[in-house]
Structures are given as structure tokens and as C-alpha cells.
Design an enzyme around this catalytic site. Sequence first.
Site, PDB file in Angstrom:
ATOM      1  N   HIS A 198       7.969  47.875  65.396  1.00 26.84           N
ATOM      2  CA  HIS A 198       6.847  47.111  65.927  1.00 26.84           C
ATOM      3  C   HIS A 198       6.644  45.793  65.181  1.00 26.84           C
ATOM      4  CE1 HIS A 198       2.951  46.705  68.013  1.00 26.84           C
ATOM      5  NE2 HIS A 198       2.520  46.199  66.882  1.00 26.84           N
ATOM      6  N   HIS A 208      -0.347  48.227  73.458  1.00 26.92           N
ATOM      7  CA  HIS A 208      -1.017  49.283  72.700  1.00 26.92           C
ATOM      8  C   HIS A 208      -0.785  50.602  73.423  1.00 26.92           C
ATOM      9  CE1 HIS A 208      -4.135  49.382  69.302  1.00 26.92           C
ATOM     10  NE2 HIS A 208      -3.150  48.588  68.930  1.00 26.92           N
TER      11      HIS A 208
END
Length: 731
Positions: A42, A88
Amino acid sequence: MSDPLYRQLGLQDDEHERIVTTLGREPNRAELAMYSVMWSEHCSYKSSKIHLKTLPTEGAAVLVGPGQDAGAVDIGDGDAVVFKMESHSHPSAIEPYQGAATGVGGIVRDIISMGARPVALLDPLMFGPLTEPRNRWLFEGVIAGIGGYGNCIGVPTIGGEIRFAEAHSSNPCVNVMCVGLAKADELVTAQSLTPHVGSFMVLFGAATGRDGIGGVSVLASATLEEGADASRPSVQIGDPFAEKLLIEASLELIREGLLEGLQDLGGAGISCALSESAARAGMGADVDLDVVPLREEDMEPFEILTSESQERMLAIVHPAKLEAVQALCTRWGLRTAVIATLVEGGTLAIRHRGEVVAEVPARSLTDDGPEYDRPIAEPERGDGADPALSPFDGDLGEALRAVLAAPSIASKAWVWRQYDRIVQGNTVAGPESDGAVIRVPNSLKGVVVSSDGKGRFGRLDPYLGAMHAVAESARNVAVTGARPLAITNCLNFGNPERPEVMWQFAESIRGMRDACAGLGTPVTGGNVSFYNESGDSAIDPTPVIGMLGLLPDYRLCVPSAFPGPGLAIYLVGETAAELGGSEFAEAVLGSVTGMPPALDLAKERALIELLVAAAAETVLVSAHDCGDGGVAVALAECAIGLGHGFAVSIPTDLPAHVALFSESASRAVVSVAPLDEEAFRGLADVHAVPVTRIGESGGPRAVIDAAIDIPVSELEGIWSSSIPRLLGEAV
């Protein structure tokens, strides 16, 4: 025997060896935690960097490209638009309300950290079929989280597509885009501010807790397996009212010239903010964790360093301005703490209770992380027959009803009603428009934004799927009359350690690169979301494109729906026998096979130029993209919008169902006042775009040749009631 700690934290053997070589010793627990989050997929983009570097990132309008917290483009008169999209998805799959809410909060802080005021949100979302209880729980929770957070901070949510597919039952995709406005010469970037040795790093905002620990490395950098509910502590908890205070305080600090740098605390928390801020300044920092405001007194150093608690920012402040910064934050009700001092040398020396608990080069966490050229292998793909080649003897009226009721096509009013779309008072066109429009205060300019992803196309051909995502988002901006300028993106894929997923990713990047180059819309930044798979279920390759365009005069915004009767209706562009991956193929034929439509970028660019020119000449009364569902759905939506029906005849050599439901690219349905038809056709000739007059607007019915004759009110009822019915609501 259990795995060593570094493996438990998600680090690989070669990565551990690299850390040992960098430090010249074994890392301790706090240092391992820092590397695990900063070198996570990420944060580090270790599997994607090699491909992302091939994207076009420069253009006449680009002020800030990839590498900063958000991209920025010049819209003239000293004004800049700052925009960014992130995911998300993993937190939302575990705790949908907080996962989505904190996604909104995080992307807003990225915009603030560039010195821009957030003015709009878009939320591209993908879920599994609403016939399944868990998918309904995820859908309702995510929508509530977006609305609950966005509404409270006073930023309008003005768009974002919503799609449904079986592949998202285990892995919903929650992407969030934020748009902000700033003066071009006041943007906060690594180049615009100069930190000094001896300047302070000031943490301000909320206290640090155990929520969000491992939120990046545990959730967004690994697949979700059974028992994922145990990861709930990794999901951040948001406080939108604290975020609102943070927005106003941050913007005032910038406006008053009190800062030498500003960084959001999102993924990887303090570890990320400290290392990125120091590395950009070419310095190190002496850090004292004892002064970090904590929610729990017994937090260990690694917890403080990796917590992703929300509503926090890190500012770099010259000592002479510290008192003013503290006073301003106090006035906004925000606590501050001087947690570090910039020093020469490039090393982060971190102390806790008088002892050094971590000592690492800042650049080793940021710029010197791993970069993988992972194996690529094209998967075996079936020859699935092209549905356009199959005869269809069904009722075309029933087919239109079925496609309009498909959840990906049906009205999303159930969602939009939960979002504040008009707060700040600058929304010109919201979710009902192909491209949402925000007025730039104190000007006539309009910023137009659209987000589009074509996962079903990507499943059939990831190269074409990515190209279509770029083209459709540009088209949705252009039908409002705006010129597309640049994109941000969120790239949603499965496990990059599987060669077939990396092939999908590489092909998608190639498609995005070619489309952006062909349409003149450079990439200003974005986000990669890997590991969107669970067990045997992986999502389709789904790059979501956030396109930004400029409308010189928002009053010339072209609406999507027919505004009245007696208008000439034109089909712009050409239709081919292309039902592969179409809504018709899935909703009516029950299969997704074949190939996506072809895409000629020269034709797409010509269409865009025609739409922009026709809007500027005020010869368009309405314009609507012909993507999802084809011409039949585009006409129906144009009629449903304001209740004005139509009667059209579509001359074609194609079978009727193909002509009506093909999703060929580079097309639009427009309406023109009779007095302007000659001027419109003249512009079409200039731009070499074929246009066909197919009928007129007016009346209470939708009439297409002799094949379809349905009251508009009936179509509206089908379209508007589909999602509420699936959610079990009375309609």
C-alpha cells in the site's frame, strides 16, 4: 515453530536481509514495524512502480504530478485544482461504516496537505449482488459511512459510479476521490517550501490510539481470508467533527505563512509522516515519542509509530513561528506536540522513555524501498462467443425493462439522498449528470469531474478495459461541454504475487497509457489497491479513472436529460456489432463473453472536440454518453430525467437488439433546437464526426421504431425502484 517476527509483520526474507544490510545489524521490533508498514504494498508500490513509471505524467496544465500527496492542474487566472483518488476497500470489507468514513477523511487530508480547500467528493463503489444479505450489509454500511463523514465535514458528495458484480461479494471496492481548490502560487509542495535544520515537527489534531495499527500492512497488503473479523482493531475510527477543525486550522496555518511543510498522517501513521517529511527535506530527525498525545498510556513504541488513528497532521515549523502555530491550533480546539526536530544527516533517531528505540535512515523507509518486477503470465481464456453474433427473438421492450432494472444501470437515488450534494453552495450539477460540475468561487469557471471503471470489460480484455475507462470518463466530462484535462486513478486488482494478476495489471497500465496519451489527459497520481481477493474469489481487473475537466463558463453546462419537447435528437458516432461485456449480455442473455468494443482514440478525441465546440457555440440542448446499456438506455435516461418522451427511428444494418444495446465507444445522444440543427451538423462536418438525426423529443412515451413503445412513467418506475426493492424497501 512459528514464523520469525518480520514474517508475521508481512516482510519477506529478502526484505529482511535488505534491512539488515542497511542498518548493519538486526532491526529491533520498532524498526521492523516501521519497515513493515513503509514497505507494504500500500505504501511502497513495490509491485507496481516499474509499470507506473511508464504512464504519461506531463502536460501543459499539470502543476503537480505523481509523488506528492495529490496532483494539481492549472485552470487559469492563478487558480489550481488539486485532486486525488484512493481506496479503502480492505477496511470497508471488515467494518463498512468506519472503513468508508475514514477513507473519506484520509483523502480529504491529502488535499488539505497540498494547501487546497476540499470542495467535492466522488465515491466509485463496487459490491456483490444485493440479493445476498452480506452484500446488502456492506452496501448500506459503506453508504452510511460516506454520508455520515462527508456530510459532517461540509464537503459535498457530487458523484461516483456504483456497480455490482459477483466478484465483489467477498471483496467490495471502496474508492474515494476528493477535489480541492487553491491558488496555484500557494500550493504546498516539496518545491514550494524550504524546511531548515532545527525546525520542529509538530503533531496536531487527535490523540494517537490503538485503532488502525496494522491498517496498511495487515488489511491492504494481504488477501482477506476466513475469520477476517479478527482484523477489526486494524480499522481506523473516524471523528468528522475533529476533521472539520483540522481542515480549517490547516488552511489557516498555510494562509498565514506559518509552515515549512505539511503532511497527512494516513497509512503507516507517524512512521510515514516523519520519514517522508524528513526525506523530502534531505534531513533526518530527532524524535521523542514521550510527547505524543496518547489515548492509552501503555502503548509501546511500535504501536505509537504505526497507529493510523485519524484526524492528525504533521507540520514543519520554524522555531520563531512555533508559538503562533500553537496559539492558532489552540484557538481551533486542537492539541499540539513538538515530537521531533529536523537535523542534518538523514537519520531518524527515535527515543522513548529516554532510550533510543529506533535509528533508521529516512530514505531507506521511503525512496530506497524494494521494487519488484514480478512474473507475468497471460491466463488461459475461453473463446466465449460474441453475443452480438447470436440471434435474439425476444421482446425488445422487455429487454429494455430488464437492462434498466439491472442494479448497475438503475437509479442510485437511494444512495444520493443520503449525501449532502449542495453544501458550500457551488454544486452546478451533481450525481444526476454524466459529469458533476462545481463552480469555482468568484469566477464563471466550472470544474467537471467523472469517475469510471469498466471491470466487466477488464475481465474480457484488461488492455481494452483500461482504455475504455479513460475514454468513458473523458466522454462523461465532455458531454457537459468541458474539456478533459487530466486524470487520477485507483487501480483495483487481485494478488500481485500471481503472474496472471500482474499480466492484468501490466495490460491495464498499457491501456491507460495509450488512452491518456491519445486523449491528452496525463496522469497526476493515484493509488494501487492490490490483494482484492479471498480464497478462490478475485475481483476483475478494475482501474477506476477520475477525470477532471474545465468548463470556461459554468452557465453553459449541458444537461443530460431532454429539457423539453420538439427537440431534434441526434445519435453522434457510429454503432457496431459489439455486445461483448455489455449490460444487455448480462441482464438479458445471462452471460459475459466475447470481447469488449473496439476503441479508436482518434474518433474518441474527435467526438470530444465536437462536444466541447458545440457546447461553446450553445447549439446543444442536452447531451448524454452512450456507454452502459447502449443507445436504448441512453434515450430512456434522457427521457426519465425530466419526463419528456421521444419518438425515434434508428437506421441501421444491424439486428435491432444489437443496434439498441451495443456499447460501441465514441458515441453520444444529443438534442438540438430545430433552429440550430444546421449549425450542429456543420460543426460535426468540421470535426469529421458522423451524426444521424433519429427523431424528436416530446410526448409521454418512449417510442423506438416499431419495437418499443412504453410510457416514460413506467420506465422511470422500473429504473427508480430496482435498488430499493433489492434492499427490501416498499416502493
